[in-house]
Structures are given as C-alpha cells and as structure tokens.
Design an enzyme around this catalytic site. Structure first.
Site, PDB file in Angstrom:
ATOM      1  N   CYS A 137     -30.341  12.555 -29.406  1.00  0.00           N
ATOM      2  CA  CYS A 137     -31.606  11.841 -29.296  1.00  0.00           C
ATOM      3  C   CYS A 137     -31.541  10.773 -28.202  1.00  0.00           C
ATOM      4  O   CYS A 137     -31.027   9.683 -28.417  1.00  0.00           O
ATOM      5  CB  CYS A 137     -31.938  11.202 -30.645  1.00  0.00           C
ATOM      6  SG  CYS A 137     -33.389  10.148 -30.606  1.00  0.00           S
ATOM      7  N   CYS A 140     -33.261   7.493 -28.940  1.00  0.00           N
ATOM      8  CA  CYS A 140     -32.517   6.574 -29.814  1.00  0.00           C
ATOM      9  C   CYS A 140     -31.355   5.916 -29.059  1.00  0.00           C
ATOM     10  O   CYS A 140     -31.069   4.748 -29.282  1.00  0.00           O
ATOM     11  CB  CYS A 140     -31.918   7.316 -31.013  1.00  0.00           C
ATOM     12  SG  CYS A 140     -33.005   8.527 -31.767  1.00  0.00           S
ATOM     13  N   ASP A 141     -30.681   6.661 -28.185  1.00  0.00           N
ATOM     14  CA  ASP A 141     -29.375   6.199 -27.698  1.00  0.00           C
ATOM     15  C   ASP A 141     -29.270   5.949 -26.194  1.00  0.00           C
ATOM     16  O   ASP A 141     -28.220   5.491 -25.731  1.00  0.00           O
ATOM     17  CB  ASP A 141     -28.295   7.240 -28.085  1.00  0.00           C
ATOM     18  CG  ASP A 141     -28.175   7.374 -29.595  1.00  0.00           C
ATOM     19  OD1 ASP A 141     -28.456   6.388 -30.292  1.00  0.00           O
ATOM     20  OD2 ASP A 141     -27.814   8.460 -30.067  1.00  0.00           O
TER      21      ASP A 141
END
Ligand code: NAP
Length: 345
Positions: A137, A140-141
């Site tokens: 993701c 997200c990261d």
C-alpha cells in the site's frame, strides 16, 4: 437466543455499503459486520477519478466515509468487528448463523461482500520483511521512502498507480514486471512513463527479497524470464501490486466458488447456491473490479435479498425447538448436496 435479523451484510467496501443503503431504505434495518478495517481496499487509495458524480475526483477514504454515513442515515447498523464463522442454512426460509468470536448473530438473509485482499508474491523474504521494506500500500507507506529507491512489482493499473504515487516521495521507482506487455490501461501506463524518476525493468520476476543491516529490505533478487540471467537490485522498499485474492475463506465449504475462490452466483443475480445468501463486489468479480461495478452489484444483492424476504415463507419452527437448532439440523456441506444431484435437478 439472538434476535433473527432480516439481513446481515458481511463486508464494507462499495458493495457492502451500497447493499446496506438499499436494504436500509427498504426498512430492513441491516446489520453490517464491517471488519476492523472498514471501507475495504478503497481506504488505501488516493484519487478516485472514475466514480460517477465526482467531477473533480474524490479521495478513497472520504468516499467510503460518505457511503457509510449515507447508509447509516437510513438505519444501517454497524459492527466494527470480524466474522469468524458462519453456518448457512440450506433450506429456503432457514435461519443463517454468523459468529463474531463467541457472539452469535442470526438472519434470514446474508449478503457476502468481503471483497478481496492483496495477492502475495509468495517468495523468500516477503513475509519476513513485511513492514520492514515490503508493502502492499503506497498510500499508507510511501512517506517512509522519501529520497529512497523503491521497486514496484506488477504490470497492471494498481502497479502504475503505486509507482506514480511513490514517485512523489522516492528518489527513484523501478517497476519490475514479468512481461514486456502491460495489463495496465494506456492512460495509467502513459502517466507512469511521463514521470522522470520511474523506470521499467522487464521481463523480470522477483525471486527473493533480502534484508541488509538492521533487518530491513536491502536487495531484490531478480531473474530475467527469457535468459534466466540473475540480477541483484539494491532497494529500500518493495511494493507488491500483482492483483487480488477474494476473501471467501469463511464460506468456502458452504457456497460454491471457482478454483480461485471467487464466489459463484446465478446468472445476472447475486444468488449463491444457498437460499437467502447473496454475494456481491470483488468477492464474485474477477473481471471488472471497479468501485462502481461493486456498488452496482451491492444494489442488486440488496434487491435480491428484499425480494427473497418478500417471497419466501419462514421455515416454521417446531414447538419447543429453537430456530438455531433447526438451522443446525438443516445445515449440510454443499459438496455433499451437489455431488449427487436428484433426478429432479
Ligand atoms: P491486474 O490487472 O490483474 O494486474 C496484475 C498484474 O500483476 C499483472 O500485470 C500480472 O502480470 C502481475 N502478476 C500477477 N501475479 C504475479 C506474480 N505472481 N508475479 C509477478 N507478477 C504477477 O490487477 P490490478 O492491477 O490490481 O488491477 C485490478 C483491476 O482494478 C483492474 O481492472 C484495474 O483496471 C483496476 N484498477 C484501476 C485503477 C484506476 O483506474 N485508477 C487502479 C487500480 C486498479 P501478467 O500481466 O503477466 O499477468
């Protein structure tokens, strides 16, 4: 004995929330067991530019919040928890049983909308380095990889989307894909190619992800698909974007599914082989897999459930026998039923 609900919806992507909206508006007061990470994969997406009605696009999490709120406004109830077990009745009008841990819930209809999860490469180092360089993701990261070098594995729209997003953070993004041709749409591929810091490496497969100092990802071991040449690529991050796997484990022994686990439905309907059990969204769809198609099938599932409730008499409960035991007595594995079709079938 828990009250018997009209409808339980398992899952909370666009399919689940649209099913919730329609069944709520039909006064069925649906119970949505939405999982801990409610909102499905769109919670991990940034710009959604192809959902009708948003001329300027919308952020995935914002859209999911709106879908959730819209269904709630008409009476949908949410349980932010995970379904752990189901026992689906096999006779029309039977009661389905759904567990969240030791809490049992019962319903006359169940709409399955558990969606799909990220497919794994299933190579050495992938699991061990998840969260330490390996991610599924970018939204997200990506921020962890500012000015670093990351690889993106895959050749579809997801891989392009991840690469484009990562290119805003990382110094360099290398897309590693196993073929020369890309499955990604032309527009996404072009956008990725336009970024100066995205490069493509084909046709290569990643065979291993290896840690360096500090136990974080340091090297991707690649193999050229045609020549077999081995190659090491220094990488701080590896984003795996190679498609999805339907999340049908909890029902796989009870509803018919294909060899990859996609739940099978009848014709254009969302009916599964179990009466009163419907399935929608990415759980059934390996082809279109769009937020709007998932929402559409959630709507169909809600209407199918509504019509089923209208047309199907409840199984009469024999005196002294609680409904749950009746459902239990009716329950039998699907395989046993389908193995020996009756003469009438
Ligand atoms: P996908 O289209 O199925 O592409 C998966 C990619 O991963 C393919 O290139 C495939 O290679 C590769 N792959 C699969 N298994 C692999 C393995 N074990 N090792 C290495 N590579 C592997 O999946 P997706 O990209 O997630 O897209 C799914 C759907 O969502 C599509 O309909 C897509 O259009 C849609 N989507 C749209 C957007 C958008 O419009 N913004 C964004 C994301 C997704 P092969 O090509 O060789 O099979």
């Amino acid at each position: 004995m828990p009250e018997v609900e009209n409808v339980i919806i398992v899952g909370s992507g666009p399919a689940g929330y649209t099913a919730a909206l329609y069944t709520a508006r039909a006064n069925l007061s649906p119970l949505v067991i939405e999982g801990f990470m409610w909102g499905g994969l769109l919670q991990q997406t940034t710009d959604v530019e192809n959902y009708p009605g948003y001329p300027d696009g919308v952020q995935g999490p914002e859209m999911m919040q709106q879908l959730r709120d819209q269904a709630e406004r008409f009476g949908a109830r949410y349980l932010t928890d995970q379904v752990t077990k189901v026992k689906l009745a096999s006779e029309p009008g039977g009661v389905h049983r759904v567990w969240v841990g030791s809490d049992e819930h019962r319903a006359r209809t169940v709409i399955l909308a558990m969606g799909a999860e990220h497919r794994k490469l299933e190579i050495r180092g992938e699991e061990e380095l998840a969260g330490r360089g390996v991610s599924y993701c970018a939204t997200c990261d990506a921020a962890f990889f500012k000015d670093k070098h990351v690889i993106v594995v895959g050749g579809g729209d997801s891989a392009m989307e991840e690469a484009i997003f990562l290119s805003k953070f990382a110094a360099k993004v290398t897309v590693v894909h196993r073929r020369e041709e890309f499955r990604a749409s032309k527009i996404m591929l072009e956008r990725a190619r336009e970024e100066d810091n995205i490069e493509f490496l084909t046709p290569y497969v990643v065979e291993e992800l290896a840690a360096g100092e500090g136990d974080a990802l340091a090297t991707a071991h690649l193999r050229h698909v045609d020549s077999g040449e081995q190659r090491e690529l220094a990488a701080d991050g590896a984003f795996v974007a190679i498609g999805h796997v339907p999340q049908s484990e909890i029902v796989r022994d009870q509803v018919h599914s294909d060899e990859d686990g996609y739940v099978l439905t009848e014709g254009k309907s969302t009916r599964t082989n179990r009466p009163g059990v419907f399935a929608a969204g990415d759980l059934v769809d390996r082809t279109y897999r769009q937020a709007v198609t998932a929402a559409g099938s959630g709507c169909v599932a809600a209407l199918d459930a509504e019509w089923y409730l209208r047309d199907t008499p409840e199984v009469p409960t024999p005196e002294g026998m609680p409904q749950g035991d009746l459902a239990e007595a009716q329950w039998e594995p699907v395989a046993a039923r389908s193995a020996e079709p009756s003469a009438a079938e």
